[in-house]
Each structure stands twice: as structure tokens, then as C-alpha cells.
Design a protein around this motif. Sequence first.
Motif, short mmCIF file in Angstrom:
data_model
loop_
_atom_site.label_atom_id
_atom_site.label_comp_id
_atom_site.label_asym_id
_atom_site.label_seq_id
_atom_site.Cartn_x
_atom_site.Cartn_y
_atom_site.Cartn_z
N LEU A 38 53.10 38.04 40.34
CA LEU A 38 52.54 36.69 40.29
C LEU A 38 51.03 36.72 40.52
N ASP A 39 50.57 37.52 41.46
CA ASP A 39 49.13 37.63 41.70
C ASP A 39 48.41 38.24 40.50
N PHE A 40 49.05 39.19 39.87
CA PHE A 40 48.45 39.82 38.68
C PHE A 40 48.28 38.80 37.55
N LEU A 41 49.27 37.92 37.40
CA LEU A 41 49.21 36.91 36.34
C LEU A 41 48.36 35.71 36.72
N GLY A 42 47.95 35.60 37.99
CA GLY A 42 47.11 34.49 38.41
C GLY A 42 47.87 33.30 38.94
N PHE A 43 49.17 33.45 39.21
CA PHE A 43 49.98 32.34 39.72
C PHE A 43 50.48 32.60 41.14
N GLY A 44 49.81 33.48 41.85
CA GLY A 44 50.23 33.85 43.19
C GLY A 44 49.40 33.18 44.26
N LEU A 45 48.90 33.98 45.18
CA LEU A 45 48.15 33.48 46.32
C LEU A 45 46.84 32.84 45.87
N PRO A 46 46.23 31.98 46.70
CA PRO A 46 44.97 31.32 46.31
C PRO A 46 43.88 32.33 46.01
N ALA A 47 42.92 31.90 45.22
CA ALA A 47 41.80 32.77 44.85
C ALA A 47 41.05 33.22 46.10
N GLY A 48 40.72 34.51 46.12
CA GLY A 48 40.02 35.08 47.27
C GLY A 48 40.91 35.73 48.28
N SER A 49 42.22 35.46 48.22
CA SER A 49 43.14 36.07 49.17
C SER A 49 43.27 37.57 48.87
N PRO A 50 43.41 38.39 49.91
CA PRO A 50 43.61 39.82 49.66
C PRO A 50 44.96 40.06 49.01
N SER A 51 44.96 40.67 47.86
CA SER A 51 46.18 40.82 47.10
C SER A 51 46.13 42.09 46.27
N LEU A 52 47.21 42.84 46.28
CA LEU A 52 47.29 44.04 45.46
C LEU A 52 47.39 43.69 43.99
N GLY A 53 48.10 42.59 43.68
CA GLY A 53 48.19 42.16 42.28
C GLY A 53 46.84 41.74 41.73
N GLU A 54 46.05 41.04 42.54
CA GLU A 54 44.72 40.62 42.10
C GLU A 54 43.82 41.82 41.89
N LEU A 55 43.99 42.87 42.73
CA LEU A 55 43.21 44.09 42.55
C LEU A 55 43.61 44.81 41.26
N LEU A 56 44.89 44.78 40.93
CA LEU A 56 45.33 45.34 39.65
C LEU A 56 44.72 44.58 38.48
N ALA A 57 44.67 43.25 38.60
CA ALA A 57 44.07 42.44 37.54
C ALA A 57 42.59 42.77 37.38
N GLN A 58 41.89 43.02 38.50
CA GLN A 58 40.48 43.41 38.40
C GLN A 58 40.34 44.77 37.73
#
Length: 345
Positions: A282-302
Motif C-alpha cells: 500500500l505504501d509503495f502504491l501511495g495508498f498507505g501511511l501519510p506522506a512523510g511517514s517512515p515506510s519501507l514501501g515508500e522507500l521502494l517507490a523512491q
Amino acid sequence: MRKKKTPNPLNEARWLRFKANRRGFWSLWIFMTLFVLSLFAEIIANDKPLLVEYESQWYYPIINQYAETEFGGEFETEADYTDPYVIELIEEQGYIIWPLIRFSYDTINFNISGSVPSAPDSVNWLGTDDKGRDVLARIIYGFRISVLFGFVLTIVSSVIGVAVGATQGYYGGWLDLFGQRFIEVWSGMPTLFLLIILSSFVEPNFWWLLGIMVAFSWMSLVGIVRAEFLRCRNFDYVRAAQAMGVSDKRIMLRHMLPNAMVASLTMMPFILSGSVTTLTSLDFLGFGLPAGSPSLGELLAQGKSNLQAPWLGFSAFFVLSVMLTLLVFVGEAVRDAFDPHHQGR
């Protein structure tokens, strides 16, 4: 004199079978060590000092807020400990004890000479992301959030699933029939589409995501527990307890639930790994935790968006691979421990 309680031979045998699986046994210790360390993320990675000694007085910046004027500065606002001017003021009259990593998950390193994301160096050990934040600090905080989310989701969904499966299996009849039809319809709901629709008018957060995922993940144990209760409800000891007037609640909890928990416990490590994977997706797709939260999925998206910075994708991939591998090994060891036919070496 109180009689000493003797250990249960069955539990001892299960523990020995679990220890016999050396891969799962050591995976449990490694995973728990990493998780316990992540619980102290504020002490390991923080942009505030652990202790400050100034003019023979002790200050605790990670717990309390102190104005810059308390260290001889000019502003009444909270001291910015990343500012070289504040550091110089403190070190003139005392000293600072820093964490191992001098960045928090949201700390932006403004002293980067080149462009962001920057490569690993002696300051940022795993480099920075596209906003100049330390990757290692975000991994530590993101690991903690992922595991906590997985633990809470696993426990809550397992409790609901066991309760529903036990009720259906014990009473059977129309309750079981309508329950199964409801589960068939509810399990066919497109979870991802619902999350996308809801995120368009509700800002996702930890508890909002947890509630949505619990609503769709409690069915994983219903079938196992239901089958066990359907099998056990006609046993002689259950019928004897019913004839003696024992309440249904007591029969279910004391006599039937322990049998069903064997299969449930073997499934829980795999449910936990699935919960972590769901949050990461969900974090990878952008539907997870709020923007700026530490997230492994958001790091994968980056890492996907910044192919010129391979340390982003490799770091997140390595952490997720190790985490999920350890959980799978633990799950295999738990399954062997509860299998009486398995002979550990």
C-alpha cells in the motif's frame, strides 16, 4: 506449603521440536533482537542529543524541549541542535552526547554538497533519499512501524477469526450456513479498490489502515477453527460436559479452543509476514501511511523513481527480504513444533 507446578510434557516436547529446527530458532532470536532495537529508535537515530551538560547542569533534549536562550542563544524557540551555532554555544560551556545516528526519520541534511539523493558516505551511511533525509534512520523507524502494524493486525484479526470460526463450528445449523455465505461474499470484495476509493476523501493513517485491513483479514483463520470445532463438538467429552450442564462458553474455551489453537498458532507467523507485505504494498502504491511517514514501501517507490540512486531500492529490498525470510523460517519451526509426527534432528 504450595505444591510446585510441574511442566506440561506436551509443551516441553513442542519446545524441543522448535529448538531442533535451528534455522527457525535462530531466526526468532535475530528477528526479536532487531525488533527490540527498533523500539528504541529515538535513542539510536535522532537529531536531538541524548544528554547535554551545560554549565554543570544536565539537559535531556529527547524528552524535554529547551529554548535556545537556555544555552546562551538569542531565540525563545526550541533549540535547533543541528545548527552549528547552537552546538558551538553548548560545547563552549559543556559537552553533548549524541545518538549513534544523528538524524531522525524526518531530518533533512542541508549540508549535502551535491544533489539529492546523495550516495552513502561517512555522515549518511546508506545515503539520503530524494528529500535529503537519512535512509538508515528511515529504515529503522519504518521497520518498527511495519512490525508493529503486522503484530496488531495479526492479533486483532486472529481474535476475530477464531471467535467467528468457533461460533460457527460449535453451533452449526443456520448460523454456520449464513456465516459461510457472508464470508464468501465478503472475501470477494476488492480490498485494493475500496482503499483507493476511501483514500480519495479520507487521509490514511496508521489506525485507519489497520481498521480497513482488519475488516478484510479476519477470515484467514475462520475455516481452520470452524473445521476443528465441527470435528470436536461430537466428541464424548464435549457431550459429557453438555450433559453435566456446563455452559457453552466454558466448553468452547476450556475444552475445544486448545485443539483449534494448535492449527491457529502455526498460521500466525505467516499471517504476520502477509500483514507486513500488505502495508509495504500500500505504501509503495501511495495508498498507505501519510506522506512523510517512515515506510519501507515508500522507500521502494523512491528507488523505482530514482534509478540513478540504487542504494534506495537495494536498502529497502534487503531489509524486506531479511524480515520476511526470518518470519517464514520462524513459521516453519512453529509448524514443526506443533506437528507430533515431525522428528527434529
